[in-house]
Scaffold this motif. Structure first.
Motif, PDB file in Angstrom:
ATOM      1  N   SER A 207      33.153  41.114  35.900  1.00 54.73           N
ATOM      2  CA  SER A 207      34.227  40.160  36.222  1.00 54.73           C
ATOM      3  C   SER A 207      34.025  39.568  37.612  1.00 54.73           C
ATOM      4  N   GLY A 211      33.566  35.731  38.544  1.00 55.01           N
ATOM      5  CA  GLY A 211      34.501  35.105  39.479  1.00 55.01           C
ATOM      6  C   GLY A 211      33.801  34.423  40.635  1.00 55.01           C
TER       7      GLY A 211
ATOM      8  N   VAL B  54      36.933  34.838  32.769  1.00 55.38           N
ATOM      9  CA  VAL B  54      37.061  34.068  34.008  1.00 55.38           C
ATOM     10  C   VAL B  54      36.759  32.575  33.805  1.00 55.38           C
ATOM     11  N   THR B 111      41.176  31.821  38.734  1.00 52.48           N
ATOM     12  CA  THR B 111      39.939  32.609  38.738  1.00 52.48           C
ATOM     13  C   THR B 111      40.166  33.955  39.420  1.00 52.48           C
ATOM     14  N   VAL B 115      40.084  37.702  37.783  1.00 52.57           N
ATOM     15  CA  VAL B 115      39.172  38.760  38.250  1.00 52.57           C
ATOM     16  C   VAL B 115      39.973  40.021  38.574  1.00 52.57           C
TER      17      VAL B 115
END
Lengths: 452, 167
Positions: A207, A211, B54, B111, B115
Motif C-alpha cells: 500500500s 501511495g 490506492v 490517496t 494508504v
C-alpha cells in the motif's frame, strides 16, 4: 539483504539523531536567532504600519513579493525533483529525495509567510479563505491571488504528506532501535508516536509503495501549476514585460533551476557537516550537475526569448523597462545575473571536474543569488516604470525589508537544523532497497541459533 | 494458538522458510512477513494476495475534489454576484484553475487516507512486535502460527526466534 545483520551500516545516518551534537545545537541556536530577526522586523512593521517598508507608489510590490516568488521557486527543489526521479525510477535518487522533500516543505512555509507580511494587516488574511466574511462576501475566485492561495495550499498539503509518508518506515526503524536500547526514553516515545504503528508487513509495503507512486504522479502537475499561477499574478496584468504568454513555463523553469541550486548547496553542507560522503556521493553530484546544465540552457533560452521578443516589438512602455534592465539603473545586477546564471554554470558544470561537490555547491549558490535578482528585476523593474509615464518612481528597501529577507534565510536553515536532528536526512529504507536491488540475493547466512 | 517469530539475515533464508511453511500446509493467512524494505514480490507467503485500491481511490478523490471545488466557485459566486461588466459570473477558465487544484487536493487526501486505511494505521497504542528490533538492522521476520508439537524446522536458519503466546 545486501549487508550482514548487526553491522548497521547506516550508522552515519543516525549519528545526528543520537546524543547531544554541539555543532547541530549551536547551528540551530544561531540560525534561530537570525530567524528572530524576521519576526522582530515583522512585529515592528505590524506595530508601526506598512509605511516602515520601502514600498510606495508606484512600486507596491517590493522585496516581500520578490521573496515570495523566490521561496516558492526554491520549493520546487524537492517534491517536484523527487517525484520526477521516482516516476522515472532513477536509482541515484535514493539519497537525494528526503533532503529535497524537506527543502520543499520549509521553503513553502516561508514563502507562504510573505503575502501575510506584505498584507500589512495580517489579521485580515482570512478574507482570502473560502468562508463568508462579515459582509457576506466570498473570495473572488476570478482573481489570480485567490488561485495562488489555493495552489500553494494544495502544494503545501501534498508536499507535507509526500514527505511524511515515506518517513513512516524510517520512523519505525528508529522506534525499534530506541525501544531495544532505552524503552522508557522520550526518544522512544516520540518515535513510537511518529511511526504511527508501522510494522513493515507485506500489505503495508504494498500500500505504501502504491501511495508513494500515486502521490509522485499527482504532485508533478501540482508543482507545475503552483509556479504557473504565481507567474499569472504578473502576466494576467497588462504591465510592460509582465504580459507574456511564456511567463508560466519561464517561471516553472526558473523555479526548478533555483531549486536544484539550493539542493546542491544543502547536499554539500550535509555531506560535509554530517559526513555523509558514503551516501551523497560524487556520482549524485555529477548527475545533479548534468541536470543543472540542462536547466541552465533552458533558463537562458527562455530569458533570451523573453527579451528578444520585447526588443523586436519595440513597444515604448516595454522598451523603457527593457533598457532600464540592460543599460539603465539595473544593468549592473542584470548582467551579474547573466554571469552567475548562465556563464559560470555553463563554464564550470560542462566539465566533469566542475561537477564535483564543492564546485556544484558554489555554482548553486551563485544561481540562488542570480534567481533572486531575476525575481527582483521582474517585480520592481516593471513597477518602477508602469505604462503611464507620469507615475515613474523609485524603490529602495528599508531595513525592515532587509531584516525580513535575512531572517527568512535564517528560518530556512533553522528548520533544516531541527529536521536533521529528528529524522534521517537520507532515507534509510530507500538506500537499503537500492542495495538490495543492486545485490538481490546474497549468499545464505549461517544459522546463528540465538534464542531470545 | 501461539506464534513463532523468526528473524532471518537474508532474503533467501526467508524464502526457504516460506517455502517450507507452504509445504507444511500452513495457510498464507497464518503467516506474516515483516521487513525494513519492500519485499512484496520476493518474500511473500505463498498464496497470499496483496491488493491495493490506492490508484482507484486517488481517481475517486480527484473526482470528488473537482466537484466540490467547482461547486464552491460557482455557488459562492452566484450567491453574491460581483459586477463583472457583462462578463460571466462563473467563467469556466478561472473556475477551471480552482477545479484543477480541487482535483489534486482530493486525489492527494484520498490517496493518503487509503494508504492509512489499508495499512491499518495509525495504531498509536500498538507496540513493536517480537524481534522487531532486528528489523532495524535489516533482518526479515517471518512469523507463523504454530500448533503444539508441529515442526519448527522452517526457522532453523533464523538468527533469532521467539514464541509469542496467544493473547
Amino acid at each position: 539483504m545486501g549487508r550482514p545483520a548487526g553491522a548497521f551500516k547506516e550508522e552515519a545516518l543516525l549519528r545526528p539523531l543520537s546524543g547531544i551534537r554541539p555543532g547541530l545545537i549551536a547551528g540551530s541556536l544561531v540560525t534561530g536567532a537570525i530567524m528572530g530577526l524576521l519576526f522582530f522586523c515583522w512585529g515592528y512593521q505590524v506595530r508601526n504600519d506598512i509605511g516602515v517598508a520601502g514600498i510606495n507608489r508606484p512600486v507596491f510590490w517590493g522585496f516581500y513579493i520578490t521573496n515570495f516568488v523566490f521561496w516558492i521557486g526554491i520549493s520546487h527543489a524537492g517534491t517536484l525533483i523527487s517525484a520526477i526521479l521516482r516516476v522515472t525510477s532513477a536509482e541515484w535518487r535514493r539519497p537525494v529525495t528526503r533532503c529535497a522533500e524537506a527543502i520543499t516543505v520549509f521553503a513553502l512555509s516561508i514563502g507562504g509567510l510573505f503575502p501575510l507580511i506584505h498584507l500589512g494587516r495580517p489579521w485580515l488574511f482570512w478574507f482570502m479563505i473560502p468562508f463568508p466574511n462579515s459582509r457576506g462576501l466570498w473570495p473572488n475566485f476570478r482573481s489570480p491571488l485567490v488561485w495562488d492561495m489555493m495552489a500553494i495550499g494544495t502544494y503545501l498539503t501534498g508536499s507535507v504528506l509526500y514527505l511524511l509518508l515515506p518517513l513512516l518506515p524510517d520512523m519505525a526503524i528508529l522506534r525499534d532501535r530506541a525501544l531495544a536500547e532505552t524503552p522508557a526514553s522520550l526518544k522512544a516515545r516520540l518515535y513510537t508516536l511518529m511511526a504511527l504503528g508501522w510494522r513493515g508487513t507485506t500489505q503495508q509495503w504494498h500500500s505504501l509503495e502504491a501511495g508513494i507512486k500515486a502521490m509522485a504522479i499527482i504532485i508533478i502537475p501540482v508543482a507545475v501549476s503552483v509556479h504557473t499561477i504565481v507567474s499569472w499574478d504578473f502576466s494576467m496584468t497588462l504591465q510592460p514585460m509582465w504580459h507574456s504568454t511564456i511567463f508560466g513555463p519561464y517561471f516553472v523553469v526558473g523555479a526548478i533551476y533555483s531549486g536544484i541550486g539550493v539542493l546542491m548547496v544543502a547536499m554539500y553542507l550535509l555531506r560535509r557537516g554530517l559526513r555523509l560522503e558514503e551516501y551523497l556521493t560524487d556520482k549524485v553530484f555529477n548527475n545533479l550537475g548534468l541536470l543543472f546544465v540542462a536547466f541552465t540552457v533552458i533558463w537562458t533560452y527562455f530569458t533570451a526569448a523573453e527579451h528578444i521578443t520585447v526588443w523586436y516589438g519595440h513597444e515604448p512602455s516595454e522598451m523603457a523597462v527593457f533598457w532600464e534592465r540592460l543599460a539603465g539603473d539595473y544593468a549592473g545586477i542584470f548582467w551579474g545575473m547573466i554571469i552567475v546564471n548562465t556563464i559560470i554554470p555553463l563554464g564550470v558544470l560542462s566539465f566533469r571536474w566542475g561537477r564535483r561537490p564543492l564546485a556544484t555547491a558554489i555554482v548553486g549558490l551563485g544561481v540562488l543569488i542570480g534567481m533572486w535578482i531575476e525575481r527582483f528585476l521582474i517585480v520592481v523593474g516593471t513597477l518602477r516604470m508602469p505604462r503611464m509615464d507620469f507615475t515613474v518612481g523609485t524603490y529602495s528597501p528599508s531595513w525592515v525589508e532587509l531584516g525580513v529577507l535575512v531572517g527568512s534565510f535564517g528560518m530556512f536553515a533553522m528548520l533544516y537544523f531541527v529536521f536533521v536532528q529528528l529524522a534521517p536526512i537520507v532515507s534509510i529504507w530507500e538506500v537499503r532497497e537500492g542495495d538490495h536491488i543492486a545485490n538481490p540475493l546474497p549468499a545464505s547466512s549461517q544459522p546463528i541459533g540465538e534464542e531470545v | 494458538m501461539s506464534w513463532l517469530h523468526a528473524a532471518f539475515d537474508s532474503v533467501s533464508d526467508a524464502q526457504d522458510a516460506l517455502e517450507q511453511l507452504a509445504e507444511a500446509g500452513v495457510a498464507a493467512s497464518e503467516i506474516e512477513v515483516r521487513s525494513s524494505i519492500p519485499l512484496v514480490h520476493e518474500a511473500c507467503p505463498v498464496g497470499l494476495e496483496v491488493r491495493s485500491r490506492v490508484p482507484l481511490m486517488a481517481v475517486v478523490g480527484g473526482l470528488v475534489g473537482a466537484t466540490v471545488a467547482f461547486l464552491l466557485v460557482s455557488l459562492t459566486s452566484q450567491a453574491y454576484p460581483l459586477p463583472t461588466g457583462g462578463m460571466p459570473i462563473v467563467p469556466l477558465p478561472t473556475a477551471g484553475v480552482i477545479t484543477f487544484e480541487g482535483v489534486a487536493l482530493g486525489a492527494i487526501l484520498c490517496t493518503v487516507a487509503t494508504v492509512l486505511y489499508e495499512c491499518r494505521l495509525p495504531r498509536l497504542g500498538g507496540r513493536s512486535g517480537p524481534l522487531d528490533h532486528h528489523l532495524a538492522s535489516g533482518s526479515i521476520i517471518v512469523a507463523a502460527k504454530s500448533d503444539a508439537g508441529a515442526s519448527d524446522a522452517w526457522a532453523a536458519k533464523a538468527r533469532a526466534t521467539e514464541v509469542q503466546p496467544a493473547a
